[in-house]
Design an enzyme around this catalytic site. Structure first.
Site, PDB file in Angstrom:
ATOM      1  N   PHE A  46      10.547 -57.686  67.901  1.00  0.00           N
ATOM      2  CA  PHE A  46      10.603 -56.496  67.045  1.00  0.00           C
ATOM      3  C   PHE A  46      10.870 -55.172  67.819  1.00  0.00           C
ATOM      4  O   PHE A  46      10.627 -55.020  68.650  1.00  0.00           O
ATOM      5  CB  PHE A  46       9.216 -56.275  66.138  1.00  0.00           C
ATOM      6  CG  PHE A  46       9.188 -55.305  65.298  1.00  0.00           C
ATOM      7  CD1 PHE A  46       9.332 -55.734  63.835  1.00  0.00           C
ATOM      8  CD2 PHE A  46       9.150 -54.052  65.182  1.00  0.00           C
ATOM      9  CE1 PHE A  46       9.535 -55.004  62.879  1.00  0.00           C
ATOM     10  CE2 PHE A  46       9.212 -52.997  64.109  1.00  0.00           C
ATOM     11  CZ  PHE A  46       9.368 -53.764  63.045  1.00  0.00           C
ATOM     12  N   HIS A  88       3.331 -61.166  69.680  1.00  0.00           N
ATOM     13  CA  HIS A  88       3.936 -61.574  68.557  1.00  0.00           C
ATOM     14  C   HIS A  88       5.390 -62.154  68.701  1.00  0.00           C
ATOM     15  O   HIS A  88       6.195 -62.339  67.864  1.00  0.00           O
ATOM     16  CB  HIS A  88       4.100 -60.155  67.796  1.00  0.00           C
ATOM     17  CG  HIS A  88       2.941 -59.551  67.469  1.00  0.00           C
ATOM     18  ND1 HIS A  88       2.235 -59.965  66.280  1.00  0.00           N
ATOM     19  CD2 HIS A  88       2.089 -58.707  68.041  1.00  0.00           C
ATOM     20  CE1 HIS A  88       1.011 -59.148  66.349  1.00  0.00           C
ATOM     21  NE2 HIS A  88       1.114 -58.479  67.215  1.00  0.00           N
ATOM     22  N   HIS A 125       3.295 -67.520  66.155  1.00  0.00           N
ATOM     23  CA  HIS A 125       2.024 -66.666  66.606  1.00  0.00           C
ATOM     24  C   HIS A 125       1.154 -66.876  65.552  1.00  0.00           C
ATOM     25  O   HIS A 125       1.557 -66.759  64.369  1.00  0.00           O
ATOM     26  CB  HIS A 125       2.324 -65.264  67.012  1.00  0.00           C
ATOM     27  CG  HIS A 125       2.945 -64.449  66.437  1.00  0.00           C
ATOM     28  ND1 HIS A 125       4.173 -64.542  65.956  1.00  0.00           N
ATOM     29  CD2 HIS A 125       2.369 -63.291  65.344  1.00  0.00           C
ATOM     30  CE1 HIS A 125       4.669 -63.523  65.099  1.00  0.00           C
ATOM     31  NE2 HIS A 125       3.463 -62.988  64.762  1.00  0.00           N
ATOM     32  N   ASP A 162      -1.415 -63.617  63.604  1.00  0.00           N
ATOM     33  CA  ASP A 162      -1.697 -62.655  63.696  1.00  0.00           C
ATOM     34  C   ASP A 162      -3.324 -62.375  63.421  1.00  0.00           C
ATOM     35  O   ASP A 162      -3.699 -63.511  62.588  1.00  0.00           O
ATOM     36  CB  ASP A 162      -1.241 -61.593  62.485  1.00  0.00           C
ATOM     37  CG  ASP A 162       0.116 -61.352  62.837  1.00  0.00           C
ATOM     38  OD1 ASP A 162       0.670 -61.380  63.978  1.00  0.00           O
ATOM     39  OD2 ASP A 162       0.871 -60.439  61.675  1.00  0.00           O
ATOM     40  N   HIS A 183      -4.795 -56.593  64.444  1.00  0.00           N
ATOM     41  CA  HIS A 183      -3.206 -56.192  64.267  1.00  0.00           C
ATOM     42  C   HIS A 183      -3.042 -55.303  63.167  1.00  0.00           C
ATOM     43  O   HIS A 183      -2.409 -54.163  63.279  1.00  0.00           O
ATOM     44  CB  HIS A 183      -2.365 -57.475  63.993  1.00  0.00           C
ATOM     45  CG  HIS A 183      -0.911 -57.131  63.956  1.00  0.00           C
ATOM     46  ND1 HIS A 183      -0.321 -56.503  64.785  1.00  0.00           N
ATOM     47  CD2 HIS A 183       0.035 -57.563  62.985  1.00  0.00           C
ATOM     48  CE1 HIS A 183       1.043 -56.216  64.218  1.00  0.00           C
ATOM     49  NE2 HIS A 183       1.186 -57.041  63.534  1.00  0.00           N
ATOM     50  N   HIS A 219       0.158 -57.871  54.687  1.00  0.00           N
ATOM     51  CA  HIS A 219      -1.050 -57.924  55.467  1.00  0.00           C
ATOM     52  C   HIS A 219      -2.303 -57.375  55.026  1.00  0.00           C
ATOM     53  O   HIS A 219      -3.146 -58.050  55.354  1.00  0.00           O
ATOM     54  CB  HIS A 219      -0.631 -57.032  56.814  1.00  0.00           C
ATOM     55  CG  HIS A 219       0.401 -57.717  57.731  1.00  0.00           C
ATOM     56  ND1 HIS A 219       1.789 -57.647  57.475  1.00  0.00           N
ATOM     57  CD2 HIS A 219       0.241 -58.403  58.830  1.00  0.00           C
ATOM     58  CE1 HIS A 219       2.451 -58.628  58.544  1.00  0.00           C
ATOM     59  NE2 HIS A 219       1.379 -59.058  59.218  1.00  0.00           N
ATOM     60  N   GLU A 244       3.592 -66.749  61.847  1.00  0.00           N
ATOM     61  CA  GLU A 244       4.758 -66.121  61.519  1.00  0.00           C
ATOM     62  C   GLU A 244       5.824 -66.457  62.837  1.00  0.00           C
ATOM     63  O   GLU A 244       5.294 -67.307  63.693  1.00  0.00           O
ATOM     64  CB  GLU A 244       4.612 -64.572  61.645  1.00  0.00           C
ATOM     65  CG  GLU A 244       3.902 -64.106  60.705  1.00  0.00           C
ATOM     66  CD  GLU A 244       3.519 -62.604  60.723  1.00  0.00           C
ATOM     67  OE1 GLU A 244       3.361 -61.783  59.917  1.00  0.00           O
ATOM     68  OE2 GLU A 244       3.406 -62.221  61.991  1.00  0.00           O
TER      69      GLU A 244
END
EC number: 3.5.1.9
Length: 209
Positions: free
Chosen positions: A18, A48, A52, A54, A58, A160, A172
């Site tokens: 990201f 991430h 992975h 979360d 997070h 989320h 994810e």
């Protein structure tokens, strides 16, 4: 022997991250030589990167860290559902055809080819109402073949916050390119990173029976 599907992307310096997050870096601290009997490296990366899990930490201060999560949701029967033409959001109608006797774990394939070597903001995410609907069916874990269950541009992370409220676990960055729709056994255990907001997993599917 039961067939296995490795649904984890390779992790390397080529792994997408990201924008602004920590990329994968590796340097050798010790190297084999007449004076040194081993190779030892140092790795720096965001948790991430790659497949992975979360943790609630997070997206909620003071919430549970990755290494403190119960392991049961990450291991057991799961259903892979294809939603290849869903557009930017996975809606309940994209999954309803596979809703009968839904197991507690659901992985959704949205892409013909998962983006394992490049970053793109153009990916599918879960609509919040879809997670509410899955929760009403008893689902405890959801997964996706994109970097996030929310759109890349989201500042509110609505999906989320639904999984936080519904106490649902999430995976994810899966790779489901070669996995047919159907039921499998999921094995995707997070590491015991007791202070981390996420954890890498080596996610695999195993045939049932």
């Amino acid at each position: 022997m039961k067939r296995l599907w490795d649904i984890s992307p390779p992790i390397s310096s080529q792994s997408p991250v990201f924008p602004g997050d920590t990329p994968y870096r590796q340097q050798w601290k010790w190297q084999l030589s007449p004076e040194c009997p081993v190779n030892v490296s140092e790795i720096t990366m965001s948790p991430h990167i790659g497949a992975h899990a979360d943790a609630p930490l997070h997206y909620a201060n003071g919430a549970t860290a990755a290494g403190c999560l119960p392991l049961e949701p990450f291991l057991g029967p799961c259903r892979v559902i294809h939603a290849l033409d869903c557009g930017p959001l996975i809606l309940p109608e994209h999954l309803a055809h596979a809703a009968d006797d839904m197991p507690e774990r659901v992985l959704v394939r949205t892409a013909q080819h998962a983006a394992v070597h490049w970053w793109t903001d153009d990916f599918s995410a879960y609509a919040p109402q879809t997670i509410e609907w899955l929760a009403s069916l008893g689902v405890r874990l959801i997964g996706i073949d994109t970097p996030s269950i929310d759109p890349a541009t989201s500042k509110t992370l609505d999906s989320h916050h639904v999984i936080l409220r519904r106490d649902i676990r999430v995976l994810e960055n899966l790779v489901l390119d070669t996995v047919e729709p159907g039921d499998y056994e999921l094995i995707a255990l997070p590491l015991a990173l007791v202070q981390a907001d996420a954890s890498p997993v080596r996610a695999v599917l195993r045939e049932l029976g």
